[in-house]
Design a protein around this motif. Structure first.
Motif, PDB file in Angstrom:
ATOM      1  N   TYR B  56       6.659   5.632   7.269  1.00 40.95           N
ATOM      2  CA  TYR B  56       5.230   5.932   7.118  1.00 40.95           C
ATOM      3  C   TYR B  56       4.345   4.781   7.622  1.00 40.95           C
ATOM      4  O   TYR B  56       3.291   5.012   8.207  1.00 40.95           O
ATOM      5  CB  TYR B  56       4.900   6.261   5.646  1.00 40.95           C
ATOM      6  CG  TYR B  56       4.417   5.074   4.837  1.00 40.95           C
ATOM      7  CD1 TYR B  56       5.315   4.229   4.213  1.00 40.95           C
ATOM      8  CD2 TYR B  56       3.047   4.770   4.755  1.00 40.95           C
ATOM      9  CE1 TYR B  56       4.883   3.130   3.503  1.00 40.95           C
ATOM     10  CE2 TYR B  56       2.614   3.667   4.043  1.00 40.95           C
ATOM     11  CZ  TYR B  56       3.531   2.856   3.425  1.00 40.95           C
ATOM     12  OH  TYR B  56       3.102   1.767   2.735  1.00 40.95           O
ATOM     13  N   TYR B  57       4.779   3.533   7.397  1.00 40.94           N
ATOM     14  CA  TYR B  57       3.912   2.388   7.708  1.00 40.94           C
ATOM     15  C   TYR B  57       3.590   2.334   9.203  1.00 40.94           C
ATOM     16  O   TYR B  57       2.441   2.154   9.599  1.00 40.94           O
ATOM     17  CB  TYR B  57       4.584   1.091   7.243  1.00 40.94           C
ATOM     18  CG  TYR B  57       3.617  -0.060   7.135  1.00 40.94           C
ATOM     19  CD1 TYR B  57       2.767  -0.174   6.035  1.00 40.94           C
ATOM     20  CD2 TYR B  57       3.540  -1.026   8.137  1.00 40.94           C
ATOM     21  CE1 TYR B  57       1.853  -1.225   5.937  1.00 40.94           C
ATOM     22  CE2 TYR B  57       2.631  -2.080   8.055  1.00 40.94           C
ATOM     23  CZ  TYR B  57       1.793  -2.167   6.946  1.00 40.94           C
ATOM     24  OH  TYR B  57       0.886  -3.205   6.861  1.00 40.94           O
ATOM     25  N   GLY B  62       0.079   2.553   8.449  1.00 44.33           N
ATOM     26  CA  GLY B  62      -0.112   1.963   7.118  1.00 44.33           C
ATOM     27  C   GLY B  62      -0.956   0.697   7.162  1.00 44.33           C
ATOM     28  O   GLY B  62      -1.699   0.402   6.230  1.00 44.33           O
ATOM     29  N   LYS B  65      -4.663   1.177   6.701  1.00 45.71           N
ATOM     30  CA  LYS B  65      -5.137   1.772   5.435  1.00 45.71           C
ATOM     31  C   LYS B  65      -5.349   0.662   4.404  1.00 45.71           C
ATOM     32  O   LYS B  65      -4.725  -0.403   4.490  1.00 45.71           O
ATOM     33  CB  LYS B  65      -4.096   2.755   4.871  1.00 45.71           C
ATOM     34  CG  LYS B  65      -3.545   3.754   5.877  1.00 45.71           C
ATOM     35  CD  LYS B  65      -4.520   4.863   6.193  1.00 45.71           C
ATOM     36  CE  LYS B  65      -3.838   5.892   7.073  1.00 45.71           C
ATOM     37  NZ  LYS B  65      -4.745   6.627   7.921  1.00 45.71           N
ATOM     38  N   LEU B  67      -5.011  -1.634   1.077  1.00 52.30           N
ATOM     39  CA  LEU B  67      -3.797  -2.061   0.370  1.00 52.30           C
ATOM     40  C   LEU B  67      -3.506  -1.137  -0.814  1.00 52.30           C
ATOM     41  O   LEU B  67      -2.363  -0.754  -1.071  1.00 52.30           O
ATOM     42  CB  LEU B  67      -3.978  -3.509  -0.119  1.00 52.30           C
ATOM     43  CG  LEU B  67      -2.806  -4.120  -0.881  1.00 52.30           C
ATOM     44  CD1 LEU B  67      -1.565  -4.234   0.010  1.00 52.30           C
ATOM     45  CD2 LEU B  67      -3.175  -5.494  -1.444  1.00 52.30           C
ATOM     46  N   ASN B  70      -1.644   1.952   0.130  1.00 48.99           N
ATOM     47  CA  ASN B  70      -0.219   1.697   0.400  1.00 48.99           C
ATOM     48  C   ASN B  70       0.560   1.511  -0.898  1.00 48.99           C
ATOM     49  O   ASN B  70       1.644   2.071  -1.077  1.00 48.99           O
ATOM     50  CB  ASN B  70      -0.074   0.437   1.260  1.00 48.99           C
ATOM     51  CG  ASN B  70      -0.343   0.706   2.726  1.00 48.99           C
ATOM     52  OD1 ASN B  70       0.506   1.214   3.447  1.00 48.99           O
ATOM     53  ND2 ASN B  70      -1.557   0.391   3.178  1.00 48.99           N
ATOM     54  N   LEU B  73       0.935   4.790  -2.752  1.00 43.68           N
ATOM     55  CA  LEU B  73       1.912   5.676  -2.109  1.00 43.68           C
ATOM     56  C   LEU B  73       3.345   5.241  -2.430  1.00 43.68           C
ATOM     57  O   LEU B  73       4.179   6.066  -2.840  1.00 43.68           O
ATOM     58  CB  LEU B  73       1.694   5.685  -0.589  1.00 43.68           C
ATOM     59  CG  LEU B  73       2.563   6.670   0.180  1.00 43.68           C
ATOM     60  CD1 LEU B  73       2.226   8.106  -0.201  1.00 43.68           C
ATOM     61  CD2 LEU B  73       2.387   6.504   1.689  1.00 43.68           C
ATOM     62  N   ILE B  74       3.621   3.934  -2.296  1.00 38.46           N
ATOM     63  CA  ILE B  74       4.985   3.451  -2.558  1.00 38.46           C
ATOM     64  C   ILE B  74       5.329   3.625  -4.045  1.00 38.46           C
ATOM     65  O   ILE B  74       6.398   4.117  -4.408  1.00 38.46           O
ATOM     66  CB  ILE B  74       5.135   1.970  -2.124  1.00 38.46           C
ATOM     67  CG1 ILE B  74       4.977   1.875  -0.596  1.00 38.46           C
ATOM     68  CG2 ILE B  74       6.490   1.404  -2.553  1.00 38.46           C
ATOM     69  CD1 ILE B  74       4.842   0.464  -0.067  1.00 38.46           C
ATOM     70  N   PHE B 132      -3.922   8.419   0.691  1.00 43.19           N
ATOM     71  CA  PHE B 132      -3.480   7.581   1.812  1.00 43.19           C
ATOM     72  C   PHE B 132      -4.112   8.061   3.116  1.00 43.19           C
ATOM     73  O   PHE B 132      -4.686   7.279   3.868  1.00 43.19           O
ATOM     74  CB  PHE B 132      -1.952   7.616   1.896  1.00 43.19           C
ATOM     75  CG  PHE B 132      -1.388   6.797   3.031  1.00 43.19           C
ATOM     76  CD1 PHE B 132      -1.224   5.428   2.910  1.00 43.19           C
ATOM     77  CD2 PHE B 132      -1.028   7.408   4.224  1.00 43.19           C
ATOM     78  CE1 PHE B 132      -0.707   4.680   3.962  1.00 43.19           C
ATOM     79  CE2 PHE B 132      -0.510   6.673   5.279  1.00 43.19           C
ATOM     80  CZ  PHE B 132      -0.347   5.303   5.148  1.00 43.19           C
TER      81      PHE B 132
END
Lengths: 156, 184
Positions: B56-57, B62, B65, B67, B70, B73-74, B132
């Motif tokens: 995805y990054y 990523g 976008k 922080l 990110n 999402l993780i 995201f």
């Protein structure tokens, strides 16, 4: 341990068969439930302390599994002009007409009543049924009388 | 047919003919009809999510976008996977008491917990994905409508999932009521 377990289940598999017939109507569902029960029995076998009878332990696990296992979503009833071919039979010889009638009648009861009547028909005492199900001994008696009456009405 | 006939039929019923080899196969998880399907579904889902996390990054920029988007999402992806592992392990153990009634009470309570965790992490995961992708967009009216559509779809999916769990919990609850009726 595995050899002993398999021997016990092989000798007492009639219990699993009866529970499957009581809680599932199609052969496929009965086979799936049979497999599920054997799997749960195997998992709980190390905890079986042999203080109770093997049959009591097997009934407890089998009934519990039948009640909590969710059926696959599918069309439940299938009407045919003639009897279907028995290509999935793997339990025993074809059950007699009376036996089928008995299971059909039992399947009209709710899940809790099916568990109670199975234990009654297996000649467990009210005290033993109370221990297996977790309800009081007095009301086992009351409930069994009501179920017997219900079955009598269904079958006559 | 009276009760004596039923008893007699009961005694004569149930002479199984499965041999020890067939029974042995049934003790293996790989031969288990329902758990096998659940496991395959779970493995596919986990692989897809891990692949998504891995790409995805770079694949979805990523770096451009914020922080927080990110991290959200993780974090939500990991929570989604961990909860499903826990639920899968719990569902394999439906027998939880010395008698039927206690076992049902405990399993019902466990099902409620599992349903809440699944629904919460699904909502969190869906929200994290939407956040995201929406975090660096210059919104126009059309894009606001698209965003609203995604939110409505997410809510609908979570609602449908909640209905399935509710049905399972209700099924256990109704059997418990049937048992309780006998003690009144």
């Amino acid at each position: 341990m595995q050899t002993t377990f398999l021997k016990i289940v092989e000798e007492n598999q009639g219990i699993i068969y009866k529970v499957c017939k009581m809680y599932r109507d199609s052969r496929e569902d009965q086979e799936d439930l049979f497999q599920e029960i054997v799997f749960q029995l195997w998992k709980s076998y190390p905890k079986f302390r042999k203080e109770s009878k093997v049959s009591t332990w097997m009934y407890r696990i089998a009934l519990n599994t039948a009640i909590v296992t969710f059926r696959k979503n599918k069309i439940e009833l299938e009407y045919t002009e003639s009897l279907p071919n028995d290509d999935h039979a793997n339990y025993t010889d074809s059950p007699s007409e009376n036996e089928e009638r008995m299971y059909e009648a039992i399947r009209t009861l709710n899940k809790a009543d099916r568990a109670l009547i199975a234990l009654y028909l297996e000649d467990y005492s009210h005290r033993e049924i109370a221990e297996i199900t977790g309800i009081t001994e007095n009301y086992v008696g009351v409930k069994i009388s009501r179920i017997k009456e219900k079955l009598k009405n269904i079958l006559n | 047919m009276d009760i004596d006939n039923i008893k007699s039929n009961w005694k004569n019923a149930g002479v199984g003919i499965k041999d020890q080899n067939e029974l042995l196969m049934m003790t293996k998880i790989k031969n288990h009809p329902n758990i096998k399907k659940l496991r395959i579904k779970f493995i596919i889902e986990t692989i897809l999510i891990i692949v998504f996390l891995a790409v995805y990054y770079d694949g979805f920029d990523g770096a451009t976008k914020p922080l927080w988007a990110n991290i959200l999402l993780i974090g939500s992806t990991l929570a989604y996977i961990i909860v499903r592992i826990l639920v899968w392990l719990e569902l394999r153990n439906p027998i939880r008491g010395e008698n039927l009634k206690n076992s049902l009470i405990r399993f019902q309570s466990k099902l409620k917990q599992m349903a809440n965790m699944i629904l919460f992490t699904s909502l969190l995961f869906g929200s994290a994905i939407i956040s995201f992708f929406a975090s660096s967009i210059d919104f126009t009216v059309g894009k606001y409508f698209a965003l609203a559509g995604m939110i409505v779809t997410l809510i609908l999916l979570v609602y449908l999932s909640s209905r399935i769990w509710e049905k399972r919990i209700e099924s256990i609850k109704s059997t418990l009521i049937e048992f309780n009726d006998t003690s009144q």
